[in-house]
Design an enzyme around this catalytic site. Structure first.
Site, PDB file in Angstrom:
ATOM      1  N   GLY A  80      39.202  36.550  26.696  1.00 36.27           N
ATOM      2  CA  GLY A  80      37.919  37.264  26.722  1.00 36.27           C
ATOM      3  C   GLY A  80      37.650  38.095  27.929  1.00 36.27           C
ATOM      4  O   GLY A  80      36.650  38.708  28.152  1.00 36.27           O
ATOM      5  N   GLY A  83      39.396  40.465  29.183  1.00 35.47           N
ATOM      6  CA  GLY A  83      39.457  41.886  28.854  1.00 35.47           C
ATOM      7  C   GLY A  83      41.048  42.190  28.841  1.00 35.47           C
ATOM      8  O   GLY A  83      41.335  43.349  29.165  1.00 35.47           O
ATOM      9  N   LYS A  84      41.853  41.460  28.621  1.00 38.85           N
ATOM     10  CA  LYS A  84      43.432  41.763  28.917  1.00 38.85           C
ATOM     11  C   LYS A  84      43.913  42.680  27.721  1.00 38.85           C
ATOM     12  O   LYS A  84      44.319  43.891  28.104  1.00 38.85           O
ATOM     13  CB  LYS A  84      44.418  40.117  28.694  1.00 38.85           C
ATOM     14  CG  LYS A  84      44.061  39.447  29.711  1.00 38.85           C
ATOM     15  CD  LYS A  84      45.009  38.276  29.494  1.00 38.85           C
ATOM     16  CE  LYS A  84      44.550  37.493  28.232  1.00 38.85           C
ATOM     17  NZ  LYS A  84      43.324  36.934  28.017  1.00 38.85           N
ATOM     18  N   SER A  85      43.418  42.486  26.450  1.00 32.56           N
ATOM     19  CA  SER A  85      43.723  43.189  25.454  1.00 32.56           C
ATOM     20  C   SER A  85      43.263  44.620  25.470  1.00 32.56           C
ATOM     21  O   SER A  85      43.894  45.757  24.965  1.00 32.56           O
ATOM     22  CB  SER A  85      43.269  42.728  24.155  1.00 32.56           C
ATOM     23  OG  SER A  85      43.798  41.143  23.955  1.00 32.56           O
ATOM     24  N   THR A  86      41.850  44.843  26.054  1.00 36.98           N
ATOM     25  CA  THR A  86      41.191  45.984  25.982  1.00 36.98           C
ATOM     26  C   THR A  86      42.017  47.038  27.337  1.00 36.98           C
ATOM     27  O   THR A  86      42.264  47.819  26.935  1.00 36.98           O
ATOM     28  CB  THR A  86      39.700  45.826  26.429  1.00 36.98           C
ATOM     29  OG1 THR A  86      39.034  44.667  25.579  1.00 36.98           O
ATOM     30  CG2 THR A  86      39.004  46.981  26.658  1.00 36.98           C
ATOM     31  N   ARG A 103      43.551  37.308  13.138  1.00 40.76           N
ATOM     32  CA  ARG A 103      42.109  37.578  13.002  1.00 40.76           C
ATOM     33  C   ARG A 103      42.037  38.967  12.163  1.00 40.76           C
ATOM     34  O   ARG A 103      42.982  39.401  11.924  1.00 40.76           O
ATOM     35  CB  ARG A 103      41.593  38.176  14.341  1.00 40.76           C
ATOM     36  CG  ARG A 103      41.480  37.026  15.405  1.00 40.76           C
ATOM     37  CD  ARG A 103      40.915  37.430  16.712  1.00 40.76           C
ATOM     38  NE  ARG A 103      41.193  36.420  17.847  1.00 40.76           N
ATOM     39  CZ  ARG A 103      41.597  36.556  19.035  1.00 40.76           C
ATOM     40  NH1 ARG A 103      42.116  37.673  19.609  1.00 40.76           N
ATOM     41  NH2 ARG A 103      41.465  35.365  19.861  1.00 40.76           N
ATOM     42  N   ARG A 109      32.531  39.374  20.627  1.00 42.63           N
ATOM     43  CA  ARG A 109      33.846  39.848  19.938  1.00 42.63           C
ATOM     44  C   ARG A 109      33.875  38.971  18.590  1.00 42.63           C
ATOM     45  O   ARG A 109      34.493  39.521  17.653  1.00 42.63           O
ATOM     46  CB  ARG A 109      34.964  39.455  20.833  1.00 42.63           C
ATOM     47  CG  ARG A 109      36.392  39.974  20.325  1.00 42.63           C
ATOM     48  CD  ARG A 109      37.546  39.720  21.248  1.00 42.63           C
ATOM     49  NE  ARG A 109      37.999  38.137  21.167  1.00 42.63           N
ATOM     50  CZ  ARG A 109      38.860  37.688  22.047  1.00 42.63           C
ATOM     51  NH1 ARG A 109      39.552  38.148  22.782  1.00 42.63           N
ATOM     52  NH2 ARG A 109      39.215  36.420  21.849  1.00 42.63           N
ATOM     53  N   ARG A 139      37.840  27.638  24.715  1.00 40.90           N
ATOM     54  CA  ARG A 139      38.437  28.979  25.501  1.00 40.90           C
ATOM     55  C   ARG A 139      37.769  28.885  26.621  1.00 40.90           C
ATOM     56  O   ARG A 139      38.291  29.280  27.690  1.00 40.90           O
ATOM     57  CB  ARG A 139      38.539  30.002  24.647  1.00 40.90           C
ATOM     58  CG  ARG A 139      39.692  30.279  23.601  1.00 40.90           C
ATOM     59  CD  ARG A 139      39.427  31.303  22.700  1.00 40.90           C
ATOM     60  NE  ARG A 139      40.250  31.025  21.436  1.00 40.90           N
ATOM     61  CZ  ARG A 139      41.528  32.066  21.578  1.00 40.90           C
ATOM     62  NH1 ARG A 139      41.346  32.784  22.468  1.00 40.90           N
ATOM     63  NH2 ARG A 139      42.464  31.670  20.676  1.00 40.90           N
ATOM     64  N   ASN A 176      37.247  42.200  36.260  1.00 42.74           N
ATOM     65  CA  ASN A 176      36.772  43.208  35.127  1.00 42.74           C
ATOM     66  C   ASN A 176      35.111  43.068  34.893  1.00 42.74           C
ATOM     67  O   ASN A 176      34.846  42.624  34.076  1.00 42.74           O
ATOM     68  CB  ASN A 176      37.550  42.728  33.899  1.00 42.74           C
ATOM     69  CG  ASN A 176      37.012  43.735  32.568  1.00 42.74           C
ATOM     70  OD1 ASN A 176      36.589  44.931  32.978  1.00 42.74           O
ATOM     71  ND2 ASN A 176      37.362  42.998  31.560  1.00 42.74           N
ATOM     72  N   ASP A 177      34.577  43.435  35.979  1.00 46.06           N
ATOM     73  CA  ASP A 177      33.120  43.494  35.611  1.00 46.06           C
ATOM     74  C   ASP A 177      32.742  45.049  34.927  1.00 46.06           C
ATOM     75  O   ASP A 177      31.802  45.143  34.327  1.00 46.06           O
ATOM     76  CB  ASP A 177      32.294  43.480  37.002  1.00 46.06           C
ATOM     77  CG  ASP A 177      32.781  44.160  38.285  1.00 46.06           C
ATOM     78  OD1 ASP A 177      33.937  44.975  37.983  1.00 46.06           O
ATOM     79  OD2 ASP A 177      32.297  44.211  39.182  1.00 46.06           O
TER      80      ASP A 177
HETATM   81  P1  ADP Z   1      41.215  39.403  26.082  1.00 45.21           P
HETATM   82  O1  ADP Z   1      42.351  40.007  25.508  1.00 45.21           O
HETATM   83  O2  ADP Z   1      41.425  38.854  27.389  1.00 45.21           O
HETATM   84  O3  ADP Z   1      40.997  37.957  25.424  1.00 45.21           O
HETATM   85  P2  ADP Z   1      39.388  41.186  25.186  1.00 45.21           P
HETATM   86  O4  ADP Z   1      40.109  42.453  25.649  1.00 45.21           O
HETATM   87  O5  ADP Z   1      39.458  41.181  23.741  1.00 45.21           O
HETATM   88  O6  ADP Z   1      39.867  39.986  26.014  1.00 45.21           O
HETATM   89  O7  ADP Z   1      37.897  41.439  25.504  1.00 45.21           O
HETATM   90  C1  ADP Z   1      36.833  40.366  24.889  1.00 45.21           C
HETATM   91  C2  ADP Z   1      35.731  41.305  24.670  1.00 45.21           C
HETATM   92  O8  ADP Z   1      35.093  41.792  26.046  1.00 45.21           O
HETATM   93  C3  ADP Z   1      35.891  42.510  23.737  1.00 45.21           C
HETATM   94  O9  ADP Z   1      35.014  42.475  22.893  1.00 45.21           O
HETATM   95  C4  ADP Z   1      35.842  43.567  24.903  1.00 45.21           C
HETATM   96  O10 ADP Z   1      35.581  44.886  24.056  1.00 45.21           O
HETATM   97  C5  ADP Z   1      34.890  43.153  25.924  1.00 45.21           C
HETATM   98  N1  ADP Z   1      34.932  43.659  27.168  1.00 45.21           N
HETATM   99  C6  ADP Z   1      36.164  43.881  27.859  1.00 45.21           C
HETATM  100  N2  ADP Z   1      36.213  44.319  29.102  1.00 45.21           N
HETATM  101  C7  ADP Z   1      34.592  44.635  29.052  1.00 45.21           C
HETATM  102  C8  ADP Z   1      33.776  44.997  30.197  1.00 45.21           C
HETATM  103  N3  ADP Z   1      34.174  45.254  31.453  1.00 45.21           N
HETATM  104  N4  ADP Z   1      32.644  45.040  30.153  1.00 45.21           N
HETATM  105  C9  ADP Z   1      31.982  44.516  28.943  1.00 45.21           C
HETATM  106  N5  ADP Z   1      33.007  44.220  27.904  1.00 45.21           N
HETATM  107  C10 ADP Z   1      34.022  44.206  27.793  1.00 45.21           C
HETATM  108  P1  5GP Z   2      44.484  34.585  21.538  1.00 46.08           P
HETATM  109  O1  5GP Z   2      44.614  33.585  20.563  1.00 46.08           O
HETATM  110  O2  5GP Z   2      43.190  35.027  21.965  1.00 46.08           O
HETATM  111  O3  5GP Z   2      45.324  35.862  21.217  1.00 46.08           O
HETATM  112  O4  5GP Z   2      45.272  34.349  22.950  1.00 46.08           O
HETATM  113  C1  5GP Z   2      45.150  33.327  23.585  1.00 46.08           C
HETATM  114  C2  5GP Z   2      45.727  32.840  24.857  1.00 46.08           C
HETATM  115  O5  5GP Z   2      47.120  32.654  24.485  1.00 46.08           O
HETATM  116  C3  5GP Z   2      45.600  34.112  25.472  1.00 46.08           C
HETATM  117  O6  5GP Z   2      45.210  33.625  27.084  1.00 46.08           O
HETATM  118  C4  5GP Z   2      46.925  34.688  25.803  1.00 46.08           C
HETATM  119  O7  5GP Z   2      47.098  35.367  26.882  1.00 46.08           O
HETATM  120  C5  5GP Z   2      47.756  33.572  25.553  1.00 46.08           C
HETATM  121  N1  5GP Z   2      49.266  34.408  24.827  1.00 46.08           N
HETATM  122  C6  5GP Z   2      49.232  35.078  23.820  1.00 46.08           C
HETATM  123  N2  5GP Z   2      50.627  35.091  23.657  1.00 46.08           N
HETATM  124  C7  5GP Z   2      51.256  34.386  24.550  1.00 46.08           C
HETATM  125  C8  5GP Z   2      52.658  33.809  24.762  1.00 46.08           C
HETATM  126  O8  5GP Z   2      53.626  34.233  23.986  1.00 46.08           O
HETATM  127  N3  5GP Z   2      52.847  32.902  25.701  1.00 46.08           N
HETATM  128  C9  5GP Z   2      51.933  32.353  26.232  1.00 46.08           C
HETATM  129  N4  5GP Z   2      52.256  31.376  27.098  1.00 46.08           N
HETATM  130  N5  5GP Z   2      50.585  32.700  26.181  1.00 46.08           N
HETATM  131  C10 5GP Z   2      50.341  33.429  25.163  1.00 46.08           C
END
Ligand code: ADP
Ligand code: 5GP
Length: 204
Positions: A16, A18-21, A46, A139, A150, A173-174
């Protein structure tokens, strides 16, 4: 054996944060430069997640067997599910000449940091646990139990992320635009280093 190539970029941070974003934005802006390392996971997809694109969705038995065959660079259990980066996932990206991006949690980081992948390590930090919870709830991808797990992991992950020496950069990531700009700048600086390395290698 994993192909040689430019230093991979690792994005780590609580679920959460913001890595994927950030990753999506980077891949969209530079489709020819970066490629995503598609991890394996035993968690359920998902809505909208595609097998082979977001993850290779697998079963625990299959994944354990593949790990025993030596097919993984790193693996971890997170929130009750197995995750891992296969050698092939990294090879597939490197073969295209792109910079490989890994989105992995901290146990995986500990395993890849000292390998000859020599990755650049980026930690993405949420502004606070409260804001992280708001974003995870917003999300709406997790059941309550998984969401709480989590959040519980997040505290430990933030501690690890903040410890000096564990990452090359910590990005708060503020604000998404600000965080993305920081990530871009970090990459720009380190891609220059990589080009320099390449020149040095060529003279060997
Ligand atoms: P992660 O990949 O780390 O689990 P996501 O990229 O899925 O996290 O981000 C989690 C949620 O927060 C998403 O719904 C995304 O749109 C939102 N989000 C990401 N960055 C920001 C931000 N700077 N401000 C507000 N919401 C954000
Ligand atoms: P999500 O279920 O939200 O996609 O991922 C949960 C966590 O697993 C996140 O912290 C993500 O970075 C981590 N993750 C995703 N793929 C891998 C992987 O291949 N190896 C490890 N160690 N963590 C992963």
């Amino acid at each position: 054996m994993v192909q040689k190539g430019p230093r991979p970029l690792v994005l780590c941070g609580p679920s959460g944060s913001g890595k994927s974003t950030l990753l999506k934005r980077l891949l969209k802006e530079f489709p020819d430069k970066f490629g995503f390392s598609v991890s394996h996971t035993t968690r359920a997809p998902r809505p909208g997640e595609k097998d082979g694109v977001h993850y290779h969705f697998t079963t625990k038995d299959d994944m354990v067997a593949a790990v025993q065959r030596g097919e993984f660079i790193e693996t971890a259990t997170f929130s009750g599910n197995m995750y891992g980066t296969s050698k092939r996932a990294v090879d597939d990206v490197r073969r295209t000449g792109k910079i490989c991006i890994l989105d992995i949690e901290i146990e995986g980081v500990k395993q890849v940091r000292n390998t000859d992948l020599n990755p650049l390590l980026v930690f993405v930090k949420p502004p606070s646990i409260e804001e992280l919870e708001r974003r995870l709830r917003g999300r709406a991808t997790e059941h309550e139990e998984a969401l709480l797990k989590r959040l519980e992991s997040a505290k430990r992950e933030i501690e690890f992320g903040q410890q000096p020496g564990n990452f090359h950069i910590m990005i708060l990531n503020d604000n998404l635009d600000k965080a993305y700009t920081e990530l871009r700048e970090f990459i720009a600086q380190n891609v220059q280093i990589k080009d320099q390395d390449k020149k040095n290698d060529a003279t060997k």
